[in-house]
Write a protein that holds these residues in place. Structure first.
Motif, PDB file in Angstrom:
ATOM      1  N   PHE A 119      -0.632  51.213  45.925  1.00  0.00           N
ATOM      2  CA  PHE A 119      -0.792  52.630  45.605  1.00  0.00           C
ATOM      3  C   PHE A 119       0.007  52.918  44.343  1.00  0.00           C
ATOM      4  N   GLU A 120      -0.636  53.584  43.371  1.00  0.00           N
ATOM      5  CA  GLU A 120       0.002  53.841  42.088  1.00  0.00           C
ATOM      6  C   GLU A 120      -0.213  55.287  41.660  1.00  0.00           C
ATOM      7  N   GLN A 121       0.777  55.805  40.957  1.00  0.00           N
ATOM      8  CA  GLN A 121       0.667  57.123  40.336  1.00  0.00           C
ATOM      9  C   GLN A 121       1.251  56.993  38.932  1.00  0.00           C
ATOM     10  N   ASP A 122       0.460  57.330  37.949  1.00  0.00           N
ATOM     11  CA  ASP A 122       0.857  57.210  36.542  1.00  0.00           C
ATOM     12  C   ASP A 122       1.303  55.791  36.191  1.00  0.00           C
ATOM     13  N   GLY A 123       0.634  54.803  36.763  1.00  0.00           N
ATOM     14  CA  GLY A 123       0.923  53.409  36.456  1.00  0.00           C
ATOM     15  C   GLY A 123       2.125  52.828  37.184  1.00  0.00           C
ATOM     16  N   LYS A 124       2.781  53.612  38.033  1.00  0.00           N
ATOM     17  CA  LYS A 124       3.954  53.133  38.768  1.00  0.00           C
ATOM     18  C   LYS A 124       3.585  52.935  40.233  1.00  0.00           C
ATOM     19  N   ALA A 125       3.968  51.785  40.786  1.00  0.00           N
ATOM     20  CA  ALA A 125       3.697  51.501  42.190  1.00  0.00           C
ATOM     21  C   ALA A 125       4.536  52.423  43.072  1.00  0.00           C
ATOM     22  N   LEU A 126       3.927  52.882  44.150  1.00  0.00           N
ATOM     23  CA  LEU A 126       4.597  53.788  45.084  1.00  0.00           C
ATOM     24  C   LEU A 126       4.866  53.089  46.406  1.00  0.00           C
ATOM     25  N   LYS A 127       6.012  53.375  46.974  1.00  0.00           N
ATOM     26  CA  LYS A 127       6.349  52.902  48.314  1.00  0.00           C
ATOM     27  C   LYS A 127       5.980  54.005  49.302  1.00  0.00           C
ATOM     28  N   PRO A 128       5.816  53.671  50.584  1.00  0.00           N
ATOM     29  CA  PRO A 128       5.436  54.695  51.563  1.00  0.00           C
ATOM     30  C   PRO A 128       6.386  55.892  51.604  1.00  0.00           C
ATOM     31  N   LYS A 129       7.672  55.681  51.473  1.00  0.00           N
ATOM     32  CA  LYS A 129       8.632  56.787  51.483  1.00  0.00           C
ATOM     33  C   LYS A 129       8.396  57.712  50.291  1.00  0.00           C
ATOM     34  N   GLN A 130       8.113  57.142  49.125  1.00  0.00           N
ATOM     35  CA  GLN A 130       7.829  57.962  47.946  1.00  0.00           C
ATOM     36  C   GLN A 130       6.550  58.764  48.141  1.00  0.00           C
ATOM     37  N   MET A 131       5.560  58.139  48.782  1.00  0.00           N
ATOM     38  CA  MET A 131       4.307  58.843  49.034  1.00  0.00           C
ATOM     39  C   MET A 131       4.535  60.023  49.981  1.00  0.00           C
ATOM     40  N   LEU A 132       5.378  59.847  50.993  1.00  0.00           N
ATOM     41  CA  LEU A 132       5.695  60.959  51.897  1.00  0.00           C
ATOM     42  C   LEU A 132       6.320  62.116  51.124  1.00  0.00           C
ATOM     43  N   ASP A 133       7.219  61.790  50.210  1.00  0.00           N
ATOM     44  CA  ASP A 133       7.847  62.840  49.400  1.00  0.00           C
ATOM     45  C   ASP A 133       6.818  63.576  48.546  1.00  0.00           C
ATOM     46  N   ILE A 134       5.876  62.846  47.979  1.00  0.00           N
ATOM     47  CA  ILE A 134       4.851  63.447  47.122  1.00  0.00           C
ATOM     48  C   ILE A 134       3.918  64.340  47.934  1.00  0.00           C
ATOM     49  N   PHE A 135       3.609  63.945  49.163  1.00  0.00           N
ATOM     50  CA  PHE A 135       2.638  64.660  49.987  1.00  0.00           C
ATOM     51  C   PHE A 135       3.223  65.844  50.746  1.00  0.00           C
ATOM     52  N   GLN A 136       4.484  66.172  50.550  1.00  0.00           N
ATOM     53  CA  GLN A 136       5.108  67.238  51.334  1.00  0.00           C
ATOM     54  C   GLN A 136       4.412  68.583  51.201  1.00  0.00           C
ATOM     55  N   ASN A 137       3.803  68.859  50.067  1.00  0.00           N
ATOM     56  CA  ASN A 137       3.148  70.153  49.863  1.00  0.00           C
ATOM     57  C   ASN A 137       1.707  70.181  50.354  1.00  0.00           C
ATOM     58  N   ASN A 138       1.188  69.054  50.790  1.00  0.00           N
ATOM     59  CA  ASN A 138      -0.182  68.962  51.292  1.00  0.00           C
ATOM     60  C   ASN A 138      -0.095  68.553  52.760  1.00  0.00           C
ATOM     61  N   GLU A 139      -0.276  69.523  53.653  1.00  0.00           N
ATOM     62  CA  GLU A 139      -0.031  69.278  55.080  1.00  0.00           C
ATOM     63  C   GLU A 139      -0.901  68.167  55.664  1.00  0.00           C
ATOM     64  N   ALA A 140      -2.193  68.156  55.352  1.00  0.00           N
ATOM     65  CA  ALA A 140      -3.099  67.154  55.911  1.00  0.00           C
ATOM     66  C   ALA A 140      -2.735  65.751  55.408  1.00  0.00           C
ATOM     67  N   ALA A 141      -2.460  65.639  54.130  1.00  0.00           N
ATOM     68  CA  ALA A 141      -2.087  64.340  53.564  1.00  0.00           C
ATOM     69  C   ALA A 141      -0.739  63.886  54.119  1.00  0.00           C
ATOM     70  N   TYR A 142       0.166  64.822  54.309  1.00  0.00           N
ATOM     71  CA  TYR A 142       1.494  64.490  54.838  1.00  0.00           C
ATOM     72  C   TYR A 142       1.386  63.949  56.265  1.00  0.00           C
ATOM     73  N   LYS A 143       0.555  64.593  57.093  1.00  0.00           N
ATOM     74  CA  LYS A 143       0.377  64.126  58.479  1.00  0.00           C
ATOM     75  C   LYS A 143      -0.224  62.722  58.505  1.00  0.00           C
ATOM     76  N   ALA A 144      -1.236  62.502  57.669  1.00  0.00           N
ATOM     77  CA  ALA A 144      -1.863  61.178  57.621  1.00  0.00           C
ATOM     78  C   ALA A 144      -0.873  60.125  57.144  1.00  0.00           C
ATOM     79  N   MET A 145      -0.031  60.483  56.173  1.00  0.00           N
ATOM     80  CA  MET A 145       0.938  59.517  55.662  1.00  0.00           C
ATOM     81  C   MET A 145       2.047  59.257  56.668  1.00  0.00           C
ATOM     82  N   LYS A 146       2.407  60.269  57.475  1.00  0.00           N
ATOM     83  CA  LYS A 146       3.399  60.040  58.538  1.00  0.00           C
ATOM     84  C   LYS A 146       2.870  59.034  59.556  1.00  0.00           C
TER      85      LYS A 146
END
Length: 155
Positions: free
Chosen positions: A36-63
């Motif tokens: 998983f990448e954002q702006d060419g940088k690889a993301l770890k699951p914890k980083q993805m959780l932080d990014i998805f905090q404002n999107n409830e559905a995405a946050y639940k799926a990532m949890k």
């Protein structure tokens, strides 16, 4: 007083600003899963959780994804160690305990479904975050349905 002022200004200049990045997240198939990448940088699951905090559905799926990721990593690490130890002993000319290798292989096999569930939920979270709900929630299946052989559209 001047020293305190200079130190305070220096500290303010050294701080980095953190902002929520709303650029899309991409994923690509890699050995054993997805990257998983954002702006060419690889993301770890914890980083993805932080990014998805404002999107409830995405946050639940990532949890859900992270709930599968953590045990999968643990089982894989312990299983790899249990397989590697007897292999190292055998390569070193010692008497390996193959029962440990068998237990390790079992742990690695147990981690596979957890890794697969992580991939499924993480991809769904990314699709929800990117606003691509149709891609992740609607699928066409061919095979046995409740009424026999045919096509089935699932949401």
């Amino acid at each position: 007083m001047k020293k305190i002022f200079v130190v305070a200004i220096s500290m303010l200049l050294c701080l980095t600003a953190y902002s929520q990045n709303d650029s899309p997240i991409t994923y690509r198939k890699a050995f054993g899963g997805y990257v998983f990448e954002q702006d060419g940088k690889a993301l770890k699951p914890k980083q993805m959780l932080d990014i998805f905090q404002n999107n409830e559905a995405a946050y639940k799926a990532m949890k859900k994804a992270k709930a599968n990721y953590d045990p999968a990593i643990g089982l894989s690490f312990v299983g790899g160690t249990l397989v590697g130890w007897p292999l190292g002993t055998a390569l070193g000319g010692g008497d390996p305990n193959w029962a440990l290798a068998g237990i390790g292989a079992g742990l690695i096999i147990a981690a596979i479904p957890l890794g697969s569930a992580f991939n499924k939920h993480a991809i769904r979270a990314v699709d929800l975050f990117n606003g691509d709900n149709d891609k992740s929630s609607t699928r066409l299946y061919y095979g046995l349905t409740n009424h026999g052989l045919g096509l089935e559209l699932r949401f």
